[in-house]
Design a protein around this motif. Structure first.
Motif, PDB file in Angstrom:
ATOM      1  N   GLU A  74       0.845  -1.182   0.000  1.00 45.51           N
ATOM      2  CA  GLU A  74       0.000   0.000   0.000  1.00 45.51           C
ATOM      3  C   GLU A  74       0.893   1.248   0.000  1.00 45.51           C
ATOM      4  OE1 GLU A  74      -3.061  -0.318  -0.382  1.00 45.51           O
ATOM      5  OE2 GLU A  74      -3.706  -2.244   0.475  1.00 45.51           O
ATOM      6  N   PRO A  75       0.339   2.426  -0.210  1.00 43.69           N
ATOM      7  CA  PRO A  75       1.161   3.643  -0.195  1.00 43.69           C
ATOM      8  C   PRO A  75       1.916   3.874   1.115  1.00 43.69           C
ATOM      9  CG  PRO A  75      -0.933   4.094  -1.250  1.00 43.69           C
ATOM     10  CD  PRO A  75      -1.035   2.709  -0.690  1.00 43.69           C
ATOM     11  N   ASP A  76       1.454   3.251   2.225  1.00 40.51           N
ATOM     12  CA  ASP A  76       2.173   3.404   3.495  1.00 40.51           C
ATOM     13  C   ASP A  76       3.202   2.299   3.716  1.00 40.51           C
ATOM     14  OD1 ASP A  76       0.587   1.231   4.000  1.00 40.51           O
ATOM     15  OD2 ASP A  76      -0.475   2.094   5.720  1.00 40.51           O
ATOM     16  N   GLN A  77       3.472   1.499   2.682  1.00 46.51           N
ATOM     17  CA  GLN A  77       4.455   0.406   2.678  1.00 46.51           C
ATOM     18  C   GLN A  77       3.985  -0.865   3.393  1.00 46.51           C
ATOM     19  OE1 GLN A  77       6.495   2.456   0.158  1.00 46.51           O
ATOM     20  NE2 GLN A  77       7.346   0.518   0.820  1.00 46.51           N
ATOM     21  N   GLN A  78       2.731  -0.915   3.854  1.00 48.91           N
ATOM     22  CA  GLN A  78       2.226  -2.173   4.387  1.00 48.91           C
ATOM     23  C   GLN A  78       1.938  -3.112   3.229  1.00 48.91           C
ATOM     24  OE1 GLN A  78      -0.186  -2.678   7.989  1.00 48.91           O
ATOM     25  NE2 GLN A  78      -0.724  -0.520   7.780  1.00 48.91           N
ATOM     26  N   VAL A  79       2.266  -4.400   3.418  1.00 49.08           N
ATOM     27  CA  VAL A  79       2.009  -5.388   2.381  1.00 49.08           C
ATOM     28  C   VAL A  79       0.501  -5.540   2.201  1.00 49.08           C
ATOM     29  CG1 VAL A  79       2.263  -7.811   1.729  1.00 49.08           C
ATOM     30  CG2 VAL A  79       4.171  -6.593   2.821  1.00 49.08           C
ATOM     31  N   VAL A  80       0.052  -5.552   0.960  1.00 40.81           N
ATOM     32  CA  VAL A  80      -1.370  -5.621   0.651  1.00 40.81           C
ATOM     33  C   VAL A  80      -1.999  -6.872   1.281  1.00 40.81           C
ATOM     34  CG1 VAL A  80      -3.068  -5.878  -1.204  1.00 40.81           C
ATOM     35  CG2 VAL A  80      -1.108  -4.342  -1.498  1.00 40.81           C
ATOM     36  N   GLY A  81      -3.005  -6.645   2.131  1.00 41.58           N
ATOM     37  CA  GLY A  81      -3.733  -7.751   2.738  1.00 41.58           C
ATOM     38  C   GLY A  81      -3.097  -8.359   3.961  1.00 41.58           C
ATOM     39  N   PHE A  82      -2.005  -7.778   4.467  1.00 43.15           N
ATOM     40  CA  PHE A  82      -1.313  -8.362   5.617  1.00 43.15           C
ATOM     41  C   PHE A  82      -1.099  -7.303   6.697  1.00 43.15           C
ATOM     42  CE2 PHE A  82      -0.506 -11.386   2.351  1.00 43.15           C
ATOM     43  CZ  PHE A  82      -0.325 -12.617   2.993  1.00 43.15           C
ATOM     44  N   GLU A  83      -1.634  -7.577   7.857  1.00 44.29           N
ATOM     45  CA  GLU A  83      -1.475  -6.671   8.991  1.00 44.29           C
ATOM     46  C   GLU A  83      -0.119  -6.914   9.644  1.00 44.29           C
ATOM     47  OE1 GLU A  83      -3.892  -5.407  13.076  1.00 44.29           O
ATOM     48  OE2 GLU A  83      -4.571  -7.092  11.829  1.00 44.29           O
ATOM     49  N   ASP A  84       0.511  -5.860  10.088  1.00 47.03           N
ATOM     50  CA  ASP A  84       1.795  -5.911  10.794  1.00 47.03           C
ATOM     51  C   ASP A  84       2.959  -6.373   9.921  1.00 47.03           C
ATOM     52  OD1 ASP A  84       0.562  -5.099  13.175  1.00 47.03           O
ATOM     53  OD2 ASP A  84       0.092  -7.170  13.739  1.00 47.03           O
ATOM     54  N   VAL A  85       2.764  -6.369   8.596  1.00 51.19           N
ATOM     55  CA  VAL A  85       3.837  -6.758   7.681  1.00 51.19           C
ATOM     56  C   VAL A  85       4.067  -5.607   6.698  1.00 51.19           C
ATOM     57  CG1 VAL A  85       4.649  -8.430   5.985  1.00 51.19           C
ATOM     58  CG2 VAL A  85       3.183  -9.188   7.872  1.00 51.19           C
ATOM     59  N   TYR A  86       5.314  -5.160   6.617  1.00 47.33           N
ATOM     60  CA  TYR A  86       5.702  -4.073   5.723  1.00 47.33           C
ATOM     61  C   TYR A  86       6.768  -4.587   4.755  1.00 47.33           C
ATOM     62  CZ  TYR A  86       3.546  -0.981   9.235  1.00 47.33           C
ATOM     63  OH  TYR A  86       2.673  -0.371  10.111  1.00 47.33           O
ATOM     64  N   ALA A  87       6.926  -3.872   3.664  1.00 47.85           N
ATOM     65  CA  ALA A  87       8.002  -4.194   2.720  1.00 47.85           C
ATOM     66  C   ALA A  87       8.646  -2.893   2.259  1.00 47.85           C
ATOM     67  CB  ALA A  87       7.480  -4.976   1.522  1.00 47.85           C
ATOM     68  N   ALA A  88       9.950  -2.955   1.955  1.00 49.90           N
ATOM     69  CA  ALA A  88      10.686  -1.765   1.536  1.00 49.90           C
ATOM     70  C   ALA A  88      11.819  -2.171   0.616  1.00 49.90           C
ATOM     71  CB  ALA A  88      11.232  -1.018   2.758  1.00 49.90           C
ATOM     72  N   GLY A  89      12.251  -1.213  -0.187  1.00 43.37           N
ATOM     73  CA  GLY A  89      13.384  -1.460  -1.070  1.00 43.37           C
ATOM     74  C   GLY A  89      12.984  -1.950  -2.443  1.00 43.37           C
ATOM     75  N   ASP A  90      13.989  -2.452  -3.176  1.00 40.12           N
ATOM     76  CA  ASP A  90      13.783  -2.870  -4.562  1.00 40.12           C
ATOM     77  C   ASP A  90      12.745  -3.969  -4.714  1.00 40.12           C
ATOM     78  OD1 ASP A  90      15.747  -1.089  -5.195  1.00 40.12           O
ATOM     79  OD2 ASP A  90      17.303  -2.579  -5.563  1.00 40.12           O
ATOM     80  N   ALA A  91      12.539  -4.764  -3.676  1.00 40.94           N
ATOM     81  CA  ALA A  91      11.664  -5.934  -3.784  1.00 40.94           C
ATOM     82  C   ALA A  91      10.189  -5.599  -3.640  1.00 40.94           C
ATOM     83  CB  ALA A  91      12.055  -6.981  -2.736  1.00 40.94           C
ATOM     84  N   CYS A  92       9.837  -4.346  -3.379  1.00 41.94           N
ATOM     85  CA  CYS A  92       8.425  -4.015  -3.181  1.00 41.94           C
ATOM     86  C   CYS A  92       7.917  -3.113  -4.304  1.00 41.94           C
ATOM     87  CB  CYS A  92       8.202  -3.355  -1.817  1.00 41.94           C
ATOM     88  SG  CYS A  92       8.734  -1.646  -1.710  1.00 41.94           S
TER      89      CYS A  92
END
Length: 429
Positions: free
Chosen positions: A283-301
């Motif tokens: 999502e725009p706030d870097q949370q992984v779509v559909g997953f609570e308490d999980v974020y992603a950052a960097g080239d892999a997102c």
């Protein structure tokens, strides 16, 4: 497990930035990575061409953890094999599962072969320390073999695929070795016997840069002796030659693949949503779509509504935002969305030749751009020792050029062109 522990998969730009921000705020952090070190990838091509030692561009993750005065940082060397989202645990290849309160996924990326036959099997990459060393040893082994055989008809050909910064920088460094280093260090080899080819499927190099800088780059490479082939697509790669889409063929000793990046194959086993190039959807706030308490950052997102370039600066800024949002969530605050602040882009072509493009529209080339490139990259290295070592190596190489063209050497093999490419050494946690 402390109730506010954050687990970070991947010790690259995004992961380390997030970890720094979180420990500074008093949160417990663990980084998981399959390597015991983090790698400064923008300078790996310098390792591959003998300019820097591998230790200059790598930094111990255990030292990073030990430097944390709050004692809130820790490191686990392991490969992530899965994630149990219900139990909030990361499953790893060694040791017990690692529990988390918040999870940051930042595994980085590897090569993208775009389904081209033979590309994965027969090309070399420089995304990891090991890969860079293999490229270096193959190139210098080939030169030593040519010098020993003294066959005027023998030619060593290096094909670099991809006209982005990595491809341009690698081709430029090899061409400098050819035009300036060979006559001094390998008098047995004629300059024309070392062929450097840069292949780009589009009509320009350094796609995101201004057209004037693109033209400058092409001219600078041509002056160095690089055979630049634009509008040229690779059709298939073989152990000793490459077939192009236009029907032509070129014999070669090594193909260095620098054409695009994609997610590591193991990421698909983690149960996270993936989009273009296998990147994890956020999502725009870097949370992984559909997953609570999980974020992603960097080239892999990938945020599909606001895709970002796969560069160091977006990764660093995303790491900061993820840390901010985790702290805000734990304190009951609002989540912020990611806004990329462009600090400019740059690429080096050779000694005293580089291009710099700043966000305010300023563009410059030549020695000033090259000097800025050197200073920025040295300053960005982790650890004072690495900065000093890299600065000394670059300084000695600059002052003693061209005799320093092979100042840093490795192990040689008898038949470098016949080596089968190793299994992919994925630089992923």
């Amino acid at each position: 497990m402390g109730e506010s522990r954050v687990v970070i998969i991947g010790g690259g730009f995004a992961g380390l930035t997030a970890a720094h921000e979180l420990t500074k705020a008093g949160r417990e952090v663990m980084i998981i990575d399959r390597h015991a070190y983090t790698t400064f990838q923008p300078l790996l091509y310098q390792v591959a061409t003998g300019a820097l030692n591998p230790g200059d561009v790598t930094y111990s993750l255990r030292r990073w953890a030990s430097n944390d005065r709050s004692h809130l940082a820790s490191f686990r060397r392991a490969t992530v094999t899965g994630i149990d989202f219900e139990k909030k645990q990361v499953i790893v290849s060694r040791g017990q599962p690692i529990g988390y309160d918040k999870l940051i996924v930042s595994p980085g990326v590897g090569a993208n072969f775009f389904g081209i036959p033979g590309a994965e099997e027969y090309t070399r990459r420089i995304y990891t320390r090991r890969q860079a060393l293999e490229v270096r040893d193959i190139i210098f082994s080939g030169l030593e073999l040519m010098a020993a055989e003294r066959n005027p008809d023998k030619r060593f050909c290096a094909i670099v695929v991809g006209g982005g910064p990595t491809g341009v920088e690698t081709a430029g460094a090899l061409a400098e070795m050819k035009t300036q280093g060979l006559p001094v260090l390998y008098p047995e080899i004629g300059v024309d016997n070392f062929h450097v080819v840069l292949v780009e499927m589009t009509d320009r190099l350094l796609g995101p840069f201004d057209r004037r800088l693109q033209r400058y780059t092409k001219r600078a490479l041509a002056r160095l002796g690089v055979d630049v082939r634009l509008n040229t697509a690779v059709k298939e790669v073989f152990p000793d030659h490459v077939d192009f889409a236009d029907g032509s063929q070129l014999a070669c000793d090594i193909v260095i693949w620098a054409s695009g990046v994609g997610a590591h194959s193991v990421v698909k086993d983690w149960g996270l949503p993936q989009g273009r190039g296998g990147r994890i959807l956020v999502e725009p706030d870097q949370q992984v779509v559909g997953f609570e308490d999980v974020y992603a950052a960097g080239d892999a997102c990938l945020c599909e509504s606001e895709p970002q370039p796969q560069l160091a600066q977006p990764a660093i800024q995303q790491g900061k935002l993820v840390a901010h949002n985790i702290l805000a969530a734990q304190d009951g605050g609002a989540q912020e969305t990611f806004v990329y602040h462009d600090k400019g882009t740059m690429a080096t072509i050779g000694r005293n030749a580089a291009v710099v493009q700043l966000p305010n529209g300023t563009k410059f080339t030549g020695f000033p751009a090259w000097l800025m490139w050197v200073l920025v990259h040295i300053a960005t290295l982790l650890g004072g020792r690495n900065r000093i070592s890299a600065m000394l190596n670059m300084g000695v190489r600059y002052l003693s050029w061209p005799k320093s063209a092979v100042g840093i050497i490795g192990d040689y093999v008898d038949a470098p062109s016949k080596l089968k490419a190793p299994e992919e050494d994925e630089d992923v946690s």
